[in-house]
Enzyme design. Structure first.
Site, PDB file in Angstrom:
ATOM      1  CD  GLU A  87     -23.224  10.627  -2.075  1.00  0.00           C
ATOM      2  OE1 GLU A  87     -23.629   9.938  -2.814  1.00  0.00           O
ATOM      3  OE2 GLU A  87     -23.299  12.047  -2.034  1.00  0.00           O
TER       4      GLU A  87
ATOM      5  CG  ASP B  10     -20.922  13.006  -4.542  1.00  0.00           C
ATOM      6  OD1 ASP B  10     -20.100  13.341  -4.040  1.00  0.00           O
ATOM      7  OD2 ASP B  10     -21.383  11.797  -4.786  1.00  0.00           O
TER       8      ASP B  10
ATOM      9  CE1 TYR C  88     -21.378  13.221  -8.075  1.00  0.00           C
ATOM     10  CE2 TYR C  88     -22.941  14.490  -9.091  1.00  0.00           C
ATOM     11  CZ  TYR C  88     -22.593  13.518  -8.320  1.00  0.00           C
ATOM     12  OH  TYR C  88     -23.781  12.773  -7.575  1.00  0.00           O
TER      13      TYR C  88
END
Length: 736
Positions: free
Chosen positions: A7, A105, A311
């Site tokens: 990403e 992600d 995350y």
């Protein structure tokens, strides 16, 4: 060649360093850094910059004056590139690739970003093989496991993300254009309206209205200070609030010199450990130690991409069984948190707390690897420590408080005192934030008599409901289904940047009042959470594969068309309400010269100033800074009665300018001093009346600079130079 797409650039770099047996080669493709190596299969890893394309309207819809806002509702949507160099690099590498792995992600946005990149590759290589890797931390074990077990791309999840983009674009653009035109606020001063933003702003404005109409009620509290073994402590009358002053005075008058202990009860209370961090609870905790939601997420994102925490965008509050929790704690056996880890590891079983929300996309936020304070920035370390300590606290025992309840008879009036003392720290030893303090009482026995050393009756008033702090607002948004874990902090940041709110807790401006009141009266659907939470649920159904994106987009457009029916029916009323409300946002008080309104105005050349409504009869004016949005606050200058002003420059905090009149007076005085300093003679020859001959006389007396002339005694200098003493004094006055 196997192309791996992350990403962001930093994520690509870390993934490459984990997967490469040695050190990957850094090669630039179309100006974009890539990381290449061959482990029996040639691999190229590149990072995007989040979304590299965006949804938009065709150019024909861009003219606000010519295209009616309502036409945007059913307009075609196109996709345009936002990072042409990255798109070029993707196409170049995509032509050569035999396989693509999406390593963005894993959430709606990440899945959509990955699919956007895949679509670009498929434009030049339609039959390319592709898969997806899912991870929750960028650590060696997580990345290796993810690449060893690739999955299929979740196109439903990507569609849910895409539907959000389209819905937010259409609602935001159409409503913003309509409201801005109705208020005649165009250019940089346009009025932003949005599907999530407007209901959130309505919450803030409605709370402020409650405060505006709140009528405080007087009440009285009575306290008595008792003494035991030389120690003073405070008791309060059992009637917590007296609403009748006569009753309060009667009770207060009964207080004599002694109090009898009528009851003593001791007990204990368990303080349960906290649940694991999801995004909302993390933001609230970070907010309590000084981080705005936007800053908390920015720092958390940095820690995640560097492999230090998991995350940070997650709804989950239950650790999944797949995580070796003991191993995660063992990592900290050395270093800053070693004593905490050692204590936990001594337990036979590690049983963490569980929150109410359990999801399968990502675990709660937890420390993924060990960081050292010296290698992190100060704000990064604070957030990292917060995450580590919360993680440890979820495995700890309850804290235990010893409680004491005491009652006292004071001439027939009952007084109370409660005490609490932490006797077992439990989880609070690990997680020390916002810990309540001990409330200690001396040892008391029923029936004993204590002297009263003081008494007090306080006049008080009930307080209006409090404004929402950022952390609290995030939680309310979650409860009402406004936005997502990934967008709520961005919505709040937008309210600040558009000058709808200022301060923390959030205080709405008159502009916010004007917009919300006009919408609540004439198009209430926009300001209620029901509509947007319904669309959020629909997007969840897209992700689950229970409904198509097209169906949800059609439903969204149907909703918005009904909103525009309301708007068009009340167009004149909305326009009038907005303009009147926005006018109030420019008033800063009364003119000190004529009593008319002072307002923020613009000159014919476009510069801003404070001008009097009595113009041209009254020409009183005050200057304003050239740039930044002007916020008129409710704080007034005690001397001039003018409302204080803040300047929102789009940075973290608005600049508090204060009273513009005080500011102007101060500026004028400093300018006068500066001019006076500039006009002062710099050398002996610059002094008026000092010619060549006089300068030589002064030089012969050892006076070569104005600084030396200032220090001289005029009488002594007159004797040494035969110059008139009056002239010397005058010269000294000029240069000082």
């Amino acid at each position: 060649m196997h192309l791996i797409i992350a990403e962001k650039h930093i994520a690509a770099k870390r993934i490459a360093s984990i997967l490469c047996p040695g050190k990957p080669d850094n090669k630039r493709v179309n100006g974009i850094d890539t990381y290449q190596f061959d482990d029996g299969d040639e691999k190229v890893i590149m990072g995007l910059s989040g979304h590299i394309v965006q949804v938009d309207f065709p150019r024909a819809y861009n003219n606000w004056q010519e295209v009616d806002a309502g036409e945007l509702v059913d307009a075609d949507i196109i996709t345009t590139p936002t990072h042409t160099r990255i798109v070029g690099a993707l196409k170049k590498l995509g032509r050569e690739a035999s396989k693509v792995t999406i390593a963005t992600d894993y959430d709606r946005e990440g899945e959509l970003i990955g699919v956007e990149a895949l679509d670009i590759v498929k434009e030049v290589n339609p039959d390319i093989e592709f898969d997806r890797v899912v991870y929750s931390a960028i650590t060696k074990s997580s990345i290796e496991e993810a690449f060893a077990n690739p999955l299929k791309i979740d196109f439903n999840l990507a569609d849910a993300g895409h539907s959000r983009q389209v819905i937010d674009l259409v609602w935001g653009a159409a409503l913003t254009r309509y409201i801005s035109l109705a208020a005649m606020r165009l250019g940089k001063s346009f009025l932003s309206v949005g599907r999530v933003q407007s209901p959130t702003l309505a919450l803030i404005v409605d709370r402020e209205k409650e405060r505006d109409v709140f009528v405080p009620q007087p009440y009285w509290e009575i306290y008595a200070t008792l003494k035991k073994d030389g120690e003073l402590f405070t008791t309060k009358h059992s009637t917590a609030r007296f609403w009748d002053k006569d009753e309060a005075e009667a009770a207060f008058g009964k207080i004599g010199k002694e109090a009898v202990v009528s009851l003593v009860e001791t007990g204990s209370k368990k303080d349960q450990p906290p649940t694991p961090f999801n995004t909302t609870e993390f933001i609230r905790a970070a907010n309590s130690i000084g981080f705005s939601p936007a800053n908390a997420m920015r720092v958390a994102e940095s820690l995640y991409t560097n492999g230090f925490i998991s995350y940070p965008r997650t709804d989950n509050t239950v650790y999944p069984k797949s995580i070796d929790l003991r191993a995660q704690i063992e990592m900290f056996s050395k270093g800053a948190f070693s004593r905490y880890a050692t204590k936990l590891l001594a337990k036979k079983e590690l049983t963490p707390t569980r929150g109410k929300k359990e999801t399968t996309d990502h675990p709660p936020i937890f420390p993924a690897s060990v960081a050292s304070k010296s290698k992190l920035k100060e704000d990064e370390w604070k957030v990292y420590e917060l995450v580590v300590r919360r993680f440890f606290a979820t495995f700890a025992e309850p804290a235990v408080w010893e409680t004491i309840k005491a009652r006292f008879d004071v001439n027939g009036e009952e007084f109370r005192a409660n005490g609490a003392r932490l006797i077992e720290e439990g989880w609070r030893w690990y997680y020390h934030y916002n810990a309540p303090e001990d409330r200690l009482l001396p040892k008391l026995a029923e029936g004993e008599t204590l002297p009263i050393s003081g008494k007090e009756m306080l006049d008080k008033e009930t307080m209006p409901p409090g404004r929402y702090g950022q952390g609290r607002l995030i939680k309310i948004m979650e409860d009402l289904g406004l936005g997502t874990k990934a967008t709520r902090h961005e919505i709040i940041s937008k309210l600040y940047s558009r000058s709808y709110v200022h301060g923390n807790p959030l205080q709405p401006t008159q502009t916010a009042y004007a917009v919300v009141e006009a919408l609540e009266k004439y198009a209430p659907t926009i300001t209620k959470h029901d509509m947007t939470s319904k669309l959020e649920e629909d997007m969840d159904r897209i992700a689950e594969g229970n409904v198509s994106e097209d169906e949800v987009l059609l439903e969204s457009r149907t909703m918005l068309n009904s909103v525009f029916d309301e708007l068009k029916e009340n167009q004149e009323n909305i326009s009038e309400a907005l303009r009147e409300g926005l006018r109030k946002d420019k008033i800063i008080g009364e003119c000190p010269e004529c009593g008319s309104e002072l307002m923020v105005r613009r000159s014919k050349r476009g510069s801003r100033f404070i001008g009097c409504n009595g113009y041209p009869d009254c020409t009183f004016s005050l200057p304003l800074p050239k740039s930044g949005n002007i916020l008129v606050t409710d704080k007034q200058c005690e001397e001039h009665g003018l409302y204080h002003i803040k300047i929102n420059t789009g940075k973290r905090r608005a600049w508090d300018l204060g009273c513009v009149y005080c500011n102007y007076i101060e500026w004028k005085a400093s300018s006068k001093e500066e001019k006076k300093a500039e006009d002062k003679p710099k050398t002996i020859n610059d002094i008026p009346g000092v010619g060549k001959v006089t300068a030589e006389k002064l030089n012969s007396a050892g006076i070569n600079t104005v600084e030396e002339l200032i220090k001289e005694d005029p009488r002594e200098l007159a004797k040494n130079t035969n110059l008139p003493i009056g002239k010397i004094i005058k010269w000294q006055e000029i240069i000082t």
